[in-house]
Design an enzyme around this catalytic site. Structure first.
Site, PDB file in Angstrom:
ATOM      1  N   SER A  16       9.746  13.923  -0.494  1.00 49.79           N
ATOM      2  CA  SER A  16       9.433  13.977  -2.003  1.00 49.79           C
ATOM      3  C   SER A  16       8.848  15.408  -2.158  1.00 49.79           C
ATOM      4  CB  SER A  16       8.074  13.226  -2.238  1.00 49.79           C
ATOM      5  OG  SER A  16       7.953  12.928  -3.570  1.00 49.79           O
ATOM      6  N   GLU A  30      15.786   5.927  -8.183  1.00 52.07           N
ATOM      7  CA  GLU A  30      14.938   6.915  -8.153  1.00 52.07           C
ATOM      8  C   GLU A  30      15.162   7.762  -9.347  1.00 52.07           C
ATOM      9  OE1 GLU A  30      13.438   9.316  -4.678  1.00 52.07           O
ATOM     10  OE2 GLU A  30      15.052   8.201  -3.374  1.00 52.07           O
ATOM     11  N   HIS A  82      12.149   5.518  -3.709  1.00 53.60           N
ATOM     12  CA  HIS A  82      11.696   6.677  -3.423  1.00 53.60           C
ATOM     13  C   HIS A  82      11.111   6.388  -1.913  1.00 53.60           C
ATOM     14  CE1 HIS A  82      10.360  10.848  -3.925  1.00 53.60           C
ATOM     15  NE2 HIS A  82       8.886  10.284  -3.728  1.00 53.60           N
TER      16      HIS A  82
END
Length: 299
Positions: A139, A233, A263
């Site tokens: 991320s 996502e 995610h």
């Protein structure tokens, strides 16, 4: 795994409420992720890298040459070296390569580019100490990993042997089509979530800065990349555009997309076969890149 199973995995996640102070977000995140079991074969040892706090993630038997520098996710606002260990440990176990998870500074107390400075300082100490390094991150940690590559190149430091990116956030301008198109599909984030987080991270800085949005950077000469992302996502296009740009600029790049996966779906290892497959692929990539770097081949 069937489409129904992937939907069940997504149902285990929920979008965070807007407007909560960072302290509240951090407490909630830590309650969920900072105490997950790492396995009886794992020992965490505090250390520093380039003056930045970190955790050595020592997995029994993971004694191959090289090191994985892990950069945790959390939108640059939440998360820690300990939450990063949740993915650093399985990467180390599967690859046999030691890992270290970095406690880089967080926004809004330490906005952009504080985290980049910390990541670069840690990376510099490793490479100047003669270590062969693979950088990995999820991320925001994926975006930070790319920023460290760019900053290292600018300072004349060698590139790592390779870089592993799980669902990387590469565009703080939030211009990827999936930011809106996948908002209802993504169980964690919407544009509103991303806008709020980006504002906290940037602290008024230009989101077009390549260290904040590396998807727009000149990527020539960067290390080989492995990018993994799920189709469920809002950050799908952050990964797809990065991969296309890297390929156009002669960077070795591999892409794994899992349909219907959320995610950082690697967190579902042990529950979702695709998550275990992703970690296995990442571990193989790490071993191969370190081997090629060690023998002087093409990484």
């Amino acid at each position: 795994m069937s489409a129904e199973d992937r939907e069940a995995a997504r149902s285990m996640m929920e979008k965070g409420k807007l407007g909560r102070p960072p302290e509240e977000q951090r407490a909630e995140f830590d309650a969920r992720f900072a105490n997950l079991p790492l396995g009886d074969d794992v020992t965490l040892v505090e250390r520093t890298l380039g003056g930045v706090p970190a955790l050595d993630v020592r997995v029994a038997g993971a004694d191959q040459d090289g090191v994985i520098l892990y950069l945790h996710g959390g939108g640059y606002v939440i998360g820690s070296a300990r939450t990063g260990a949740n993915l650093a440990a399985p990467l180390s176990r599967r690859s046999g390569v030691p890992a270290v998870s970095l406690e880089y500074r967080l926004a809004p107390e330490h906005p952009f580019p504080a985290g980049v400075h910390d990541g670069l300082a840690a990376y510099r100490e490793l490479v100047e100490g003669g270590q062969n390094v693979v950088i990995a991150g999820d991320s925001a940690g994926g975006g930070l990993a790319l920023a460290v590559l760019l900053a290292a190149r600018a300072e004349g430091l060698p590139q790592p042997a390779g870089t592993v990116l799980f669902s990387p956030w590469t565009d703080t301008t939030l211009t990827g089509p999936s930011i809106d198109a996948r908002g209802d599909y993504d169980p964690l984030f919407s544009r509103a979530n991303m806008v709020e987080t980006a504002e906290l991270y940037l602290g008024g800085a230009d989101p077009h800065n390549e260290l904040a949005s590396p998807v727009f950077a000149d990527l020539k000469g960067l290390s080989p990349l492995l990018v993994q992302v799920g189709s469920a996502e809002v950050l799908l296009d952050d990964a797809l555009r990065l991969v296309a740009r890297a390929a156009e600029q002669e960077v070795d790049v591999s892409l794994d997309v899992v349909a219907g996966a959320p995610h950082v779906y690697q967190y579902f290892a042990g529950l979702m076969p695709e998550a275990d497959e992703a970690l296995d692929h990442a571990a193989t990539f790490i071993k191969n890149r370190l081997r090629d770097k060690t023998v002087g081949g093409v990484a």
